[in-house]
Design an enzyme around this catalytic site. Structure first.
Site, PDB file in Angstrom:
ATOM      1  N   ASP A  87      53.118  54.145  16.558  1.00  0.00           N
ATOM      2  CA  ASP A  87      52.277  53.817  17.601  1.00  0.00           C
ATOM      3  C   ASP A  87      53.026  53.595  18.802  1.00  0.00           C
ATOM      4  O   ASP A  87      54.063  54.168  18.954  1.00  0.00           O
ATOM      5  CB  ASP A  87      51.287  52.586  17.270  1.00  0.00           C
ATOM      6  CG  ASP A  87      49.759  52.780  17.691  1.00  0.00           C
ATOM      7  OD1 ASP A  87      49.728  52.963  18.956  1.00  0.00           O
ATOM      8  OD2 ASP A  87      49.087  52.798  16.926  1.00  0.00           O
ATOM      9  N   SER A 135      57.040  58.078  18.652  1.00  0.00           N
ATOM     10  CA  SER A 135      56.095  57.121  18.866  1.00  0.00           C
ATOM     11  C   SER A 135      54.887  57.620  19.449  1.00  0.00           C
ATOM     12  O   SER A 135      54.754  58.851  19.568  1.00  0.00           O
ATOM     13  CB  SER A 135      56.906  55.906  19.959  1.00  0.00           C
ATOM     14  OG  SER A 135      57.037  56.232  21.060  1.00  0.00           O
ATOM     15  N   HIS A 136      54.174  56.715  20.116  1.00  0.00           N
ATOM     16  CA  HIS A 136      53.053  57.024  21.091  1.00  0.00           C
ATOM     17  C   HIS A 136      53.367  57.063  22.497  1.00  0.00           C
ATOM     18  O   HIS A 136      52.463  56.860  23.363  1.00  0.00           O
ATOM     19  CB  HIS A 136      51.799  56.475  20.309  1.00  0.00           C
ATOM     20  CG  HIS A 136      51.218  57.015  19.032  1.00  0.00           C
ATOM     21  ND1 HIS A 136      50.151  56.637  18.671  1.00  0.00           N
ATOM     22  CD2 HIS A 136      51.645  57.949  18.237  1.00  0.00           C
ATOM     23  CE1 HIS A 136      49.799  57.171  17.336  1.00  0.00           C
ATOM     24  NE2 HIS A 136      51.009  57.944  17.177  1.00  0.00           N
ATOM     25  N   GLY A 137      54.523  56.544  22.462  1.00  0.00           N
ATOM     26  CA  GLY A 137      54.990  56.330  24.205  1.00  0.00           C
ATOM     27  C   GLY A 137      54.791  55.027  24.556  1.00  0.00           C
ATOM     28  O   GLY A 137      54.596  53.823  23.739  1.00  0.00           O
ATOM     29  N   ASN A 153      53.052  60.387  23.499  1.00  0.00           N
ATOM     30  CA  ASN A 153      52.670  60.396  24.984  1.00  0.00           C
ATOM     31  C   ASN A 153      53.948  59.769  25.624  1.00  0.00           C
ATOM     32  O   ASN A 153      54.975  59.440  24.874  1.00  0.00           O
ATOM     33  CB  ASN A 153      51.515  59.408  25.019  1.00  0.00           C
ATOM     34  CG  ASN A 153      50.286  59.792  24.505  1.00  0.00           C
ATOM     35  OD1 ASN A 153      49.425  60.634  24.816  1.00  0.00           O
ATOM     36  ND2 ASN A 153      49.796  59.152  23.408  1.00  0.00           N
TER      37      ASN A 153
END
Length: 472
Positions: A280, A302-304, A334
């Site tokens: 995440d 990851s998701h940034g 992201n």
């Protein structure tokens, strides 16, 4: 005894007061069930005296490079075989250290978790305030929770593991490992990646945050390795003066909701020189946060790095003075993201994203004011106002499945004062470059961006003059 009963009653009511939390994609987390009274540390019973400095402990590892008193958990009955329940030994060590007064201001009280040992601890709350404002948890060995939901005691909350509550001047230090043993939690049928086409199965879904600091101040986390948390690895709620340095967080890219560091209602935060790879957000910044500096972070897969989500359930959210600089984001969904729900209020302002390298990132620059974790969100008029956001010297490559720049702003409360400077984002594969997407986004390009963001609108929106926008 009467005064101690009053303290327990006060704590009981405190933790049944709901506080704002971040919506997870599979479940909301109301805080009125967050903490269990049975896990609060009791005043220390007669305990071993302070131990001599252990051979496995390096005095230079303490936060101020000086040690006054060392409490080795082995002296309190811990075995360190990775199987025995060490909860009481750790609670006794904490309680004893907490009640010990430091002899000089620059000296520290140290709780030593020695290397070459593994300690299994159940869900525990380490409570303050303590007599010393300089307590170090020196983690040189390995800490782990019970192995999965079936091993978790039935009468203990499954929403947290290790909690530090109302502590001042505590530090988690050392080169040891905190292993959250998250696989069996990630495999619960209710998790979003387990069902067909993103669906979830019914049933219990609570999963513990590995380490949480609540209503604490002057917190330092340095040098620790953390892996495989069932949910968030670190969470800071209602804290101030937080310094995270040289932290390593690692979990699989498909592990659900395993944010590296989440902060909420927390201010004066530094997250520096750290490595985070997880399933995440590397860092997620919730409502009520200000004065946050993130620097030299390697993030991904990851998701940034995200501000939000904000404004859930028509709530008010204020976030300001956030800086992310000198960092790398790689192989992530992201890059730098601001996400808000429709129907919220408040503002995100004074944000700077500077000198960031993107490596095959799907949405390197994104503002999403239509964030929704389901497919049933309704359009609403009010929104968290996003303004005064600077993107400078952001370069690298992006995943061609999404545009490099995406500003999706509210119909009624547009994004304002967006500034782009020295942006150079090229497709990771192929030669086709997708155009940026802008919706109700007002700003300027100080230099010609690649790809050029000609979709930005000039000036200030007329609609803003007719509305009383909450600026926090």
């Amino acid at each position: 005894m009467a005064s101690f009963s009053l303290v327990l009653i006060w704590v009981f009511f405190l933790f049944y007061i709901p506080i704002q939390c971040r919506l997870l994609s599979y479940n909301t987390k109301p805080h009125h069930h967050l903490l269990a009274i049975s896990r609060i540390s009791l005043p220390p019973s007669p305990a071993p005296e302070a131990a001599a400095v252990s051979p496995s402990y390096n005095a230079h590892d303490s936060i101020n490079n000086k040690v006054s008193t060392v409490f080795n958990v082995l002296s309190f009955g811990a075995v360190g075989d990775g199987v025995s329940d060490e909860t009481q030994a750790f609670k006794m060590a904490w309680d004893t250290a907490c009640q010990t007064e430091q002899q000089q201001q620059e000296e520290a009280i140290v709780i030593l978790v020695p290397r070459s040992y593994s300690f299994m601890i159940q869900s525990t709350i380490f409570t303050g305030p303590c007599k010393s404002s300089n307590i170090s948890f020196q983690i040189d060995g390995t800490l782990m929770p019970p192995d999965g939901p079936d091993s978790w005691p039935r009468n203990i909350t499954k929403r947290q593991w290790l909690v530090f509550y109302r502590v001042n001047g505590v530090a988690l230090l050392g080169g040891g490992l905190i292993d959250g043993r998250g696989q069996k939690w990630w495999d619960l049928p209710c998790k979003p990646h387990k069902g067909v086409n993103g669906t979830t199965a019914p049933g219990p879904c609570d999963s513990p945050v590995a380490i949480r600091f609540f209503m604490s101040s002057n917190v330092t986390v340095r040098g620790i390795r953390v892996m495989n948390s069932p949910q968030f690895h670190f969470r800071f709620d209602g804290c101030q003066n937080v310094h995270v340095e040289s932290l390593s967080i690692k979990s699989p890219s498909m592990s659900p909701n395993t944010d590296g560091i989440h902060i909420e209602n927390t201010n004066n935060v530094r997250i520096h020189n750290s490595l985070i790879a997880n399933g995440d957000d590397c860092v997620s910044i919730g409502a009520g946060c200000y004065n946050v500096d993130i620097k030299n972070l390697t993030c991904g897969p990851s998701h940034g790095i995200s501000i939000g989500s904000l404004g859930m359930r028509n709530s008010r959210a204020c976030v300001s003075n956030i800086t992310v600089s000198d960092s790398i984001i790689k192989h992530s969904d992201n890059g730098v993201r601001i996400k808000t729900w429709q129907g919220g209020s408040g503002a995100v302002s004074g944000v700077k994203f500077h000198n960031i390298h993107m490596d095959t990132v799907r949405n390197p620059i994104i503002v999403d004011q239509y964030y929704c974790s389901t497919k049933s969100c309704q359009n609403q008029t009010s929104a968290v106002h996003v303004s005064d956001i600077v993107y400078s010297n952001i370069k690298g490559t992006y995943d061609i499945r999404s545009p490099a720049i995406h500003f999706s702003c509210s119909d009624s409360v547009p994004c304002t004062n967006l500034t782009l400077s020295e942006i150079e984002l090229l497709p990771a594969k192929g030669e086709f470059m997708s155009n940026p997407i802008c919706w109700n986004a007002y700003g300027i390009m100080e230099t010609l961006s690649i790809p050029p963001a000609f979709c930005l609108l000039d000036g200030n929106p007329l609609v803003m003059q007719d509305r009383d926008v909450d600026q926090c």
